[in-house]
Design an enzyme around this catalytic site. Sequence first.
Site, short mmCIF file in Angstrom:
data_model
loop_
_atom_site.label_atom_id
_atom_site.label_comp_id
_atom_site.label_asym_id
_atom_site.label_seq_id
_atom_site.Cartn_x
_atom_site.Cartn_y
_atom_site.Cartn_z
N LYS A 38 16.21 -14.97 34.59
CA LYS A 38 16.40 -13.87 35.56
C LYS A 38 17.32 -12.81 34.97
CE LYS A 38 19.94 -16.77 37.64
NZ LYS A 38 20.28 -17.68 38.72
N TYR A 269 39.63 10.72 30.34
CA TYR A 269 39.69 11.03 31.78
C TYR A 269 40.98 10.48 32.37
CZ TYR A 269 34.72 12.28 31.87
OH TYR A 269 33.51 12.88 31.67
C1 LIG Z 1 20.83 -18.77 38.15
C2 LIG Z 1 20.35 -20.09 38.55
C3 LIG Z 1 20.32 -21.15 37.63
C4 LIG Z 1 20.94 -21.06 36.26
O1 LIG Z 1 22.35 -21.13 36.39
P1 LIG Z 1 23.33 -21.20 35.14
O2 LIG Z 1 24.63 -21.58 35.73
O3 LIG Z 1 23.34 -19.85 34.51
O4 LIG Z 1 22.79 -22.23 34.21
C5 LIG Z 1 19.73 -22.34 38.03
N1 LIG Z 1 19.23 -22.48 39.27
C6 LIG Z 1 19.26 -21.50 40.18
C7 LIG Z 1 18.70 -21.74 41.54
C8 LIG Z 1 19.83 -20.28 39.87
O5 LIG Z 1 19.89 -19.31 40.78
#
Ligand SMILES: *Cc1c(COP(=O)(O)O)cnc(C)c1O
Length: 390
Positions: A38, A269
């Site tokens: 993701k 800035y």
């Molecule tokens: C983002 C996510 C993961 C992965 O999590 P990490 O801590 O980055 O390994 C796994 N399961 C779900 C449901 C998630 O939302």
Amino acid sequence: MYGKGRAWLELDLNHLNHNVAQFQAILPPGCELMPAVKADAYGHGAGPVCRALQKTGVHNFCVASVEEGIKLRKEGIRGQILILGYTHPALFAAVQEYDLTQTVVDLEYAEVLNDFGGRRRCRMKAHVGVDTGMHRLGERSTDVEKILEMWSLSSLDIRGVFSHLCVSDGTTEEETAFTKEQIRKYDTLIRALHLAGISGFKTHLQGSYGILNYPELHYDYARPGIALYGVLSSSGDSVRCAADLKPVLSLKTRIECVHGLHTGEALGYGLTFTAKREMKTAVISVGYADGIPRCLSNRGYALVRGKKAPIIGRICMDQMFLDVTEIPEAVPGDEVVLIGSSGAEKLSAARVAAWSDTITNELLSRLGARLQRLPVEAADPEEMVHDMTR
Ligand SMILES: *Cc1c(COP(=O)(O)O)cnc(C)c1O
């Protein structure tokens, strides 16, 4: 694609392959990886990352949205792509068209998804999300009747049942007890489903920390995210199962110009940095629009020619300033490392995240679309640049 121009990410795909092998060695036989890719593979670039994962034999992926799933299909990713989050029913047609698998977030949602499938005369692929204590998605795992009812919906093709751990990164007695209770609730539900005659679905519970702190668990899939990219969320984290993880990503830019700053002169800035001595400063071509946290203003350092160059002044949208007084050889065009290594110096994502009061997950996933993602696998990175234009 012009390669290493303004600011870019170098992706070490050999390190990614190494991390995949590490996880496969930790996980019990039969457990398949279902990496969380993701947020553009945590900022790394979902295309190059997923193609590399697919080459190592990974054929299950987790994304957050339909759009992310479609992007993977367009990149030629086959296999199962699970949307972990909510999809508005107006987008169910895209879920079906691109052969994505939707998470069912509760019974009511399951019914809406089922109705859509019924109208289309197709069965919608789904995984059932269940709540074991995080209280984010899913029916409570103890509401077995409600969860069972989902299997009576004939236009759903339920292929998995999963939950999510919310303190598996913690190793205190309290956190461990909570996680064990989440595991117990999940296992109890799975047993109840089997007792009700339901089978043929895949189980998955662990993200990165669920794997590294509870490696003895045995489910069908595991969903590592951050650790697969070779970093932990925070530098202070210790995990029970020591894996040899190698960071995949480096963040680099270049010096645009070098200036003198006289004692008493201020810069940037808000004029937040004032020279207390005669100084040499460098302007570099990356800023908060690229994902550099603005709170790094006057905080931390970058690496130039293997040396530390403190960040001075406010971070701008597209540029920022470094103190290169101690690096007299620095000239325009020089490579600057914001995450990665330069000479003998190493600058980890975890350290930059700590300076930014956040975790690596946030730092990396916010790296901007303007940064070029350059897979470095071949000996000559410039060659890879040409490769990417095909
Ligand atoms: C983002 C996510 C993961 C992965 O999590 P990490 O801590 O980055 O390994 C796994 N399961 C779900 C449901 C998630 O939302």
